[in-house]
Design a protein around this motif. Structure first.
Motif, PDB file in Angstrom:
ATOM      1  N   ALA A 115       9.138  10.256  -1.926  1.00 28.46           N
ATOM      2  CA  ALA A 115       9.968  11.433  -1.693  1.00 28.46           C
ATOM      3  C   ALA A 115       9.160  12.718  -1.577  1.00 28.46           C
ATOM      4  N   VAL A 116       7.861  12.658  -1.899  1.00 25.91           N
ATOM      5  CA  VAL A 116       7.011  13.846  -1.876  1.00 25.91           C
ATOM      6  C   VAL A 116       5.875  13.634  -0.884  1.00 25.91           C
ATOM      7  N   LEU A 117       5.640  14.624  -0.047  1.00 29.18           N
ATOM      8  CA  LEU A 117       4.617  14.525   0.990  1.00 29.18           C
ATOM      9  C   LEU A 117       3.217  14.676   0.397  1.00 29.18           C
ATOM     10  N   ASN A 118       2.324  13.760   0.754  1.00 27.84           N
ATOM     11  CA  ASN A 118       0.913  13.889   0.388  1.00 27.84           C
ATOM     12  C   ASN A 118       0.324  15.026   1.230  1.00 27.84           C
ATOM     13  N   LEU A 119      -0.275  16.006   0.559  1.00 25.47           N
ATOM     14  CA  LEU A 119      -0.759  17.211   1.239  1.00 25.47           C
ATOM     15  C   LEU A 119      -2.234  17.151   1.623  1.00 25.47           C
ATOM     16  N   ASP A 120      -2.894  16.036   1.386  1.00 29.81           N
ATOM     17  CA  ASP A 120      -4.330  15.959   1.652  1.00 29.81           C
ATOM     18  C   ASP A 120      -4.682  16.291   3.094  1.00 29.81           C
ATOM     19  N   ASP A 121      -3.893  15.810   4.043  1.00 27.12           N
ATOM     20  CA  ASP A 121      -4.182  16.090   5.461  1.00 27.12           C
ATOM     21  C   ASP A 121      -4.011  17.568   5.774  1.00 27.12           C
ATOM     22  N   PHE A 122      -2.952  18.184   5.236  1.00 26.34           N
ATOM     23  CA  PHE A 122      -2.747  19.618   5.444  1.00 26.34           C
ATOM     24  C   PHE A 122      -3.915  20.415   4.868  1.00 26.34           C
ATOM     25  N   VAL A 123      -4.363  20.045   3.679  1.00 22.95           N
ATOM     26  CA  VAL A 123      -5.471  20.735   3.025  1.00 22.95           C
ATOM     27  C   VAL A 123      -6.736  20.635   3.869  1.00 22.95           C
ATOM     28  N   LYS A 124      -6.990  19.440   4.400  1.00 25.07           N
ATOM     29  CA  LYS A 124      -8.191  19.215   5.199  1.00 25.07           C
ATOM     30  C   LYS A 124      -8.129  19.980   6.520  1.00 25.07           C
ATOM     31  N   GLN A 125      -6.989  19.911   7.204  1.00 23.05           N
ATOM     32  CA  GLN A 125      -6.846  20.568   8.500  1.00 23.05           C
ATOM     33  C   GLN A 125      -6.943  22.087   8.392  1.00 23.05           C
ATOM     34  N   ALA A 126      -6.407  22.630   7.304  1.00 17.42           N
ATOM     35  CA  ALA A 126      -6.426  24.084   7.111  1.00 17.42           C
ATOM     36  C   ALA A 126      -7.713  24.547   6.449  1.00 17.42           C
TER      37      ALA A 126
END
Length: 450
Positions: free
Chosen positions: A123-134
């Motif tokens: 139910a909760v999005l893993n933010l690792d990709d967002f952190v890496k991309q930004a």
């Protein structure tokens, strides 16, 4: 690890959330999750006047909701791509119902210990990709606060603010009357000071007591941190039964042995409750207590009745000076959110230094950015003076908190139950922690195999 949401899984989690509602105190202190009201709803197509609409649900009510509404208005006015609509007073039951159904909002604020169980259900999005991309620098976040947002080393959220227990509050008049010139520095000194502050009433009871280790609640996370303990080894093995954790309970039981379990229990039942006109720390019934940053703001300081000092450390462990427990408020993006990219931009806005400082100032809380802790807008602002010592404490390397996991609520519940038995003298501290490991290790093993 399989993270598909099923109705059966979410129903079970909802039951867990409701059962764990009483645990927020031991994991976060008084009003740790905050309060608030607001406007908005998670409906529509996510567009408003050509902008992307981000629905932000939170559990705040009253003043804290009003502060968040101000911050949302400031964000909306700062750019022309995203409109945030905040809906407050959404407790964990309402939040979980929304994210398990088809109307998940785009961004949520919640109690940090919900992140583990809800992430397991997908139910909760893993933010690792967002952190890496930004190229987002997670090292700028207070480490102990960020760790509470991780499950199995993966980032599922970020803290918006942080509550913390790291100080000793004491009644200045009681100290003066007892001839005590300064607050204790070590736990051993605190025990001796407590004896000096304790007075019998002549009726087999007490008219005042120096310190009660489980007042206003059993703090099964704070005490092990003070003794340098931990709860797992990072590889799935629980460490609750280690010596430091056992020592933490044993220290608390010494107060009951010294003053008598029956006598302390009788005293507690009639001494009044915190934050009422009968508050025992204010009315000179209780000499000392664990201090959270959001307690006695109007009674601390040079002219106040309540003194503030670093919480004592074990005499033999001076390296544990300035230890403390953190309990952040989490913000996360639901896996079913419609506007994830926009929600991530909003999250980054809340983690910018100026916004963190403004939020901390208005909400009277602790920012989660390390750089903000030295900013004169906070450290030289008379409006935040009662928090200056906590800003300094927030830089300590000895801050810690309970590890997030899919079984966190069961773990905390077991710690509560077994610690209470030990404090009552029904079992030994070692037996208490052994019982906890016996109860929860199978759950940890099961989780590690998924």
């Amino acid at each position: 690890m399989k993270r598909n949401i099923t109705h059966k899984t979410m129903t079970a989690l909802l039951a867990t959330v409701l059962a764990a509602a009483g645990l927020s105190g031991c994991a976060g202190g008084k009003d740790a999750g905050g309060t608030g009201s607001g406007s908005g709803a998670a409906s529509g197509d996510g567009k408003a006047e050509g902008k992307v609409t981000v629905q932000l649900w939170n559990h705040y009510t009253g003043d804290k909701a009003a502060v968040l509404d101000q911050m949302v208005s400031a964000f909306n006015a700062s750019q022309n791509e995203i409109t945030v609509k905040a809906l407050s007073n959404q407790d964990p039951q309402k939040q979980l119902t929304a994210i398990s159904g088809g109307s998940a909002p785009d961004l949520m604020f919640t109690f940090w210990n919900n992140i583990g169980p809800w992430s397991e259900a997908g139910a909760v999005l893993n933010l690792d990709d967002f952190v890496k991309q930004a190229n987002f620098d997670t090292k700028k976040i207070i480490p102990a606060a960020l760790e509470r947002m991780k499950v199995d080393g993966k980032v599922y959220g970020f803290p918006i603010s942080m509550s913390m227990a790291s100080r000793l509050y004491y009644n200045k008049k009681m100290f003066q009357d007892a001839g005590i010139s300064k607050p204790p520095e070590t736990l051993e000194e605190m025990f001796e000071v407590s004896k000096k502050l304790t007075k019998k009433d002549g009726k087999n009871g007490y008219e005042q007591v120096g310190f009660i280790p489980d007042y206003p609640w059993i703090d099964n996370v704070f005490w092990p941190i003070i003794f340098g303990g931990s709860w797992d080894d990072g590889k799935g093995k629980l460490t609750a039964a280690q010596k430091a954790n056992v020592d933490a309970i044993a220290y608390q039981t010494e107060y009951y042995k010294e003053f008598g379990s029956e006598g302390i229990s009788k005293f507690k039942s009639g001494m009044g409750k915190a934050d009422t006109p009968q508050d025992p720390l204010v009315t000179s019934k209780l000499g000392m207590m664990i201090g959270w940053e959001n307690m006695y703001n109007d009674k601390r300081g040079e002219g106040g009745a309540i003194g503030v000092a670093p919480f004592p450390y074990p005499k033999e462990r001076p390296e544990l000076k300035n230890a403390g427990m953190v309990s952040p408020v989490a913000m996360f993006i639901p896996a079913k959110a419609k506007n994830k990219e926009a929600a991530w931009k909003v999250m980054q806005y809340f983690l910018s230094e100026d916004v963190q400082i403004e939020y901390a100032t208005k909400a009277k809380t602790i920012p989660v950015l390390l750089s903000a802790l030295d900013n004169p807008k906070l450290t030289k602002n008379e409006a935040t003076k009662s928090l200056w010592e906590f800003y300094e404490s927030a830089k300590s390397a000895n801050l810690n908190g309970f590890p997030n996991s899919v079984y966190i609520n069961e773990y905390l519940q077991a710690l509560n139950e077994e610690t209470e038995k030990a404090l009552k003298g029904q079992i030994t501290p070692q037996q208490a922690m052994d019982n906890v490991v016996a109860k929860i290790q199978p759950k940890a093993d099961k989780a590690s195999k998924k």
